[in-house]
Design a protein around this motif. Structure first.
Motif, PDB file in Angstrom:
ATOM      1  N   GLY A 113       0.771  -1.353   0.085  1.00 24.14           N
ATOM      2  CA  GLY A 113      -0.111   0.000   0.008  1.00 24.14           C
ATOM      3  C   GLY A 113       0.904   1.193  -0.082  1.00 24.14           C
ATOM      4  N   PHE A 114       2.008   1.130   0.741  1.00 22.54           N
ATOM      5  CA  PHE A 114       2.918   2.246   0.774  1.00 22.54           C
ATOM      6  C   PHE A 114       3.653   2.452  -0.600  1.00 22.54           C
ATOM      7  CE2 PHE A 114       1.295   2.235   4.922  1.00 22.54           C
ATOM      8  CZ  PHE A 114       1.656   3.274   5.465  1.00 22.54           C
ATOM      9  N   HIS A 115       4.059   1.275  -1.066  1.00 22.17           N
ATOM     10  CA  HIS A 115       4.519   1.314  -2.327  1.00 22.17           C
ATOM     11  C   HIS A 115       4.237   1.793  -3.440  1.00 22.17           C
ATOM     12  CE1 HIS A 115       7.124  -0.345  -5.880  1.00 22.17           C
ATOM     13  NE2 HIS A 115       6.195  -0.835  -6.103  1.00 22.17           N
ATOM     14  N   ALA A 116       2.718   1.453  -3.436  1.00 20.60           N
ATOM     15  CA  ALA A 116       1.802   2.079  -4.400  1.00 20.60           C
ATOM     16  C   ALA A 116       1.546   3.589  -4.292  1.00 20.60           C
ATOM     17  CB  ALA A 116       0.471   1.323  -4.623  1.00 20.60           C
ATOM     18  N   HIS A 117       1.869   4.341  -3.161  1.00 23.00           N
ATOM     19  CA  HIS A 117       1.530   5.693  -2.974  1.00 23.00           C
ATOM     20  C   HIS A 117       2.725   6.475  -3.487  1.00 23.00           C
ATOM     21  CE1 HIS A 117       0.921   9.263  -0.766  1.00 23.00           C
ATOM     22  NE2 HIS A 117      -0.555   8.882  -0.476  1.00 23.00           N
ATOM     23  N   LEU A 126      -8.607   5.026  -3.064  1.00 27.38           N
ATOM     24  CA  LEU A 126      -9.027   3.716  -3.699  1.00 27.38           C
ATOM     25  C   LEU A 126      -7.672   3.011  -4.485  1.00 27.38           C
ATOM     26  CD1 LEU A 126     -12.559   4.514  -4.762  1.00 27.38           C
ATOM     27  CD2 LEU A 126     -11.563   3.675  -2.382  1.00 27.38           C
ATOM     28  N   LEU A 127      -7.302   1.875  -4.084  1.00 27.23           N
ATOM     29  CA  LEU A 127      -6.072   1.238  -4.636  1.00 27.23           C
ATOM     30  C   LEU A 127      -6.405   0.916  -5.940  1.00 27.23           C
ATOM     31  CD1 LEU A 127      -3.100   0.017  -4.428  1.00 27.23           C
ATOM     32  CD2 LEU A 127      -4.206  -1.886  -3.612  1.00 27.23           C
ATOM     33  N   PRO A 128      -5.424   1.431  -7.051  1.00 33.46           N
ATOM     34  CA  PRO A 128      -5.869   1.068  -8.356  1.00 33.46           C
ATOM     35  C   PRO A 128      -5.630  -0.307  -8.475  1.00 33.46           C
ATOM     36  CG  PRO A 128      -4.081   2.879  -8.078  1.00 33.46           C
ATOM     37  CD  PRO A 128      -4.433   2.536  -6.625  1.00 33.46           C
ATOM     38  N   PHE A 136      -5.656  -7.556  -2.964  1.00 33.11           N
ATOM     39  CA  PHE A 136      -4.606  -7.237  -3.595  1.00 33.11           C
ATOM     40  C   PHE A 136      -5.078  -6.717  -5.173  1.00 33.11           C
ATOM     41  CE2 PHE A 136      -2.685  -9.949  -0.856  1.00 33.11           C
ATOM     42  CZ  PHE A 136      -1.541  -9.793  -0.957  1.00 33.11           C
ATOM     43  N   PRO A 137      -4.139  -5.733  -5.937  1.00 40.56           N
ATOM     44  CA  PRO A 137      -4.545  -5.253  -7.442  1.00 40.56           C
ATOM     45  C   PRO A 137      -4.461  -6.956  -7.967  1.00 40.56           C
ATOM     46  CG  PRO A 137      -2.263  -4.774  -6.768  1.00 40.56           C
ATOM     47  CD  PRO A 137      -3.061  -5.552  -5.230  1.00 40.56           C
ATOM     48  N   ALA A 138      -5.046  -6.524  -9.445  1.00 43.27           N
ATOM     49  CA  ALA A 138      -5.384  -7.929 -10.097  1.00 43.27           C
ATOM     50  C   ALA A 138      -4.037  -8.041 -10.644  1.00 43.27           C
ATOM     51  CB  ALA A 138      -6.391  -7.218 -11.274  1.00 43.27           C
ATOM     52  N   LEU A 178      -5.404  -3.142  -0.149  1.00 42.52           N
ATOM     53  CA  LEU A 178      -6.592  -2.159  -0.387  1.00 42.52           C
ATOM     54  C   LEU A 178      -6.625  -1.331   0.838  1.00 42.52           C
ATOM     55  CD1 LEU A 178      -9.982  -2.966  -1.915  1.00 42.52           C
ATOM     56  CD2 LEU A 178      -9.787  -1.775   0.264  1.00 42.52           C
ATOM     57  N   VAL A 179      -6.310  -1.956   2.094  1.00 37.11           N
ATOM     58  CA  VAL A 179      -6.575  -1.091   3.141  1.00 37.11           C
ATOM     59  C   VAL A 179      -5.009  -0.371   3.456  1.00 37.11           C
ATOM     60  CG1 VAL A 179      -6.990  -1.264   5.738  1.00 37.11           C
ATOM     61  CG2 VAL A 179      -8.184  -2.504   4.159  1.00 37.11           C
ATOM     62  N   SER A 180      -4.103  -1.094   3.372  1.00 35.10           N
ATOM     63  CA  SER A 180      -2.575  -0.538   3.648  1.00 35.10           C
ATOM     64  C   SER A 180      -2.454   0.899   2.660  1.00 35.10           C
ATOM     65  CB  SER A 180      -1.550  -1.390   3.439  1.00 35.10           C
ATOM     66  OG  SER A 180      -1.574  -2.007   2.040  1.00 35.10           O
ATOM     67  N   TYR A 181      -3.002   0.811   1.556  1.00 34.27           N
ATOM     68  CA  TYR A 181      -3.056   2.032   0.613  1.00 34.27           C
ATOM     69  C   TYR A 181      -3.788   3.058   1.573  1.00 34.27           C
ATOM     70  CZ  TYR A 181      -3.358   4.652  -3.736  1.00 34.27           C
ATOM     71  OH  TYR A 181      -2.991   5.337  -4.771  1.00 34.27           O
ATOM     72  N   GLN A 182      -5.060   2.820   2.159  1.00 29.28           N
ATOM     73  CA  GLN A 182      -5.511   3.873   2.721  1.00 29.28           C
ATOM     74  C   GLN A 182      -4.614   4.411   3.846  1.00 29.28           C
ATOM     75  OE1 GLN A 182      -9.557   2.513   3.627  1.00 29.28           O
ATOM     76  NE2 GLN A 182      -9.734   1.758   1.562  1.00 29.28           N
ATOM     77  N   LEU A 183      -4.122   3.443   4.621  1.00 28.44           N
ATOM     78  CA  LEU A 183      -3.195   3.632   5.562  1.00 28.44           C
ATOM     79  C   LEU A 183      -1.861   4.632   5.378  1.00 28.44           C
ATOM     80  CD1 LEU A 183      -2.945   0.430   7.697  1.00 28.44           C
ATOM     81  CD2 LEU A 183      -4.123   2.607   8.471  1.00 28.44           C
ATOM     82  N   ALA A 184      -1.611   4.540   4.153  1.00 30.57           N
ATOM     83  CA  ALA A 184      -0.334   5.112   3.527  1.00 30.57           C
ATOM     84  C   ALA A 184      -0.971   6.571   3.078  1.00 30.57           C
ATOM     85  CB  ALA A 184       0.074   4.759   2.034  1.00 30.57           C
TER      86      ALA A 184
END
Length: 389
Positions: A4-8, A365-367, A316-318, A341-347
């Motif tokens: 989630g942090f990597h995606a942010h 919302l995680l892509p 997880f993303p697709a 999906l949740v750790s991205y929100q935490l990021a």
């Protein structure tokens, strides 16, 4: 938690450590999750037991020359706290002590923020003294600590998953939580169903693998195991539905008849059960690789849900890649994970704390997950009103 942090865009992962234990009996490195971490995040975690290394040694190994970090992500094993394991009501698992150890690493690494995820029993169960010790140590270091247990379907996860989220900040004025992030908004209820999440994936047979996705794969079924699943009604059916008909009762195994004799159908009916299309999935646990371990059968296809399907239900993303030679370990990697999906929100919460800028709710919302901006609803009450206390 890391993904989630990597995606942010506001964060860069600088180091990681995981001992990769599948079960205590299998030894270090068995589950192979560090290879999957590296394939998706680009960093190879240090394969080390965090109970057997000092904070200084860890810092020298994964953060050479790094004077400080912004966020420390720490997710000790939940096995010793989970209410799903009966011995946890009376025995304190030695691994539970890793919770308080996180504060020792925080003292050495000096992060501005610390985030942890675990089962709710970490903060409200029989062995919550580990959390209390962790909290008291952090407060001595000058951190303010917020801890709350949530139903993660409230944040868009298509799964009935209850988890404790702990956030610690160096300054109390900086402390933000998921409650703050979602104030005034919620996810539309229909967006968290199994149908919404996985109905678009191609059909496969038991034992098959999709030609264009090696993670859309599931174990083979044969004999009575296959016939048992085939006989169960679609869309939420379970083995008790086979009772009362001699042509289907023959597929019941001794443990099922034992449950019948004890009148414990509700306590045991999820075993070999099918998921329901129009409800969130049941909790995806680490031993989700077999239909006999829970309600992990596909709603209508006669098979176990695939690694990919359970990964999507786990947030997880697709296009996330699970790598390794053991399909069972790939399932374990899914079940053990913090939902991205949740750790991205935490990021986004962390970025808000560090920058002072509240994120646009559409951006949390995680892509490449099932959620879209159309699933967001304005809400004039606390969107986490169903959070566990």
């Amino acid at each position: 938690m890391s993904y989630g942090f990597h995606a942010h865009p506001g964060f860069s992962l600088v180091g990681a450590a995981d001992v990769e234990v599948g079960k205590p009996s299998t030894g270090h490195g068995a589950i192979g999750c560090n290879a999957t971490y590296a394939a998706n995040i680009g960093i190879k975690p240090l394969g080390v037991d965090l109970s057997a290394i000092t904070p200084a040694e860890l810092s020298d190994a994964i953060l050479p020359g790094q004077s400080e970090i912004d966020v420390l992500l720490a997710c000790p094993p939940c096995t010793g706290f989970s209410r799903a394991i009966s011995r946890n009501y009376v025995e304190d698992d030695p691994r539970n002590s890793l919770v308080a150890t996180v504060a020792d690493f925080a003292a050495a690494l000096k992060p501005k923020l610390i985030m942890m995820e675990n089962v709710p029993q970490l903060i409200n169960g029989n062995f919550r003294h580990h959390f209390i010790a962790f909290k008291e140590k952090l407060e001595e270091l000058g951190y303010s600590v917020a801890a709350r247990a949530y139903r993660l379907d409230n944040f868009g996860l298509p799964q009935q998953r209850e988890r404790a989220i702990i956030i610690a900040a160096k300054q109390r004025s900086m402390l933000r939580t998921l409650d703050d992030l979602w104030a005034g908004y919620r996810i539309a209820p229909g967006a968290t169903t199994v149908r919404r999440a996985i109905s678009g994936l191609p059909a496969i047979e038991a034992g098959g693998t999709a030609p264009n996705d090696p993670n859309h794969t599931c174990p083979a079924l044969s004999g009575d195991s296959l016939m048992r699943i085939t006989a169960m009604p679609h869309d939420g059916g379970s083995w008790p539905d086979l009772l009362g008909d001699a042509t289907t009762e023959k597929y019941l195994i001794p443990s099922m008849w034992k449950a019948v004799s004890r009148g414990r159908l509700n306590a045991y009916c999820d075993v070999y059960g099918r998921m329901s299309w129009d409800r969130p999935a049941p909790t995806v646990k680490r031993e989700c690789s077999h239909v006999g371990n829970g309600r992990y059968a596909h709603p209508e296809q006669d098979r176990q849900c695939t690694v990919r399907e359970l990964a999507i239900l786990q947030g997880f993303p697709a296009d996330y890649r699970f790598v390794g030679n053991s399909r069972k370990n790939l399932y374990r990697q899914v079940g053990d994970a913090v939902p991205p999906l949740v750790s991205y929100q935490l990021a986004h919460v962390a970025n808000w704390v560090l920058t002072g800028t509240r994120p646009n709710i559409e951006h949390v919302l995680l892509p490449k997950t099932h959620l879209t901006a159309s699933d967001l609803e304005a809400y004039d009450s606390d969107p986490t009103q169903l959070a566990l206390v």
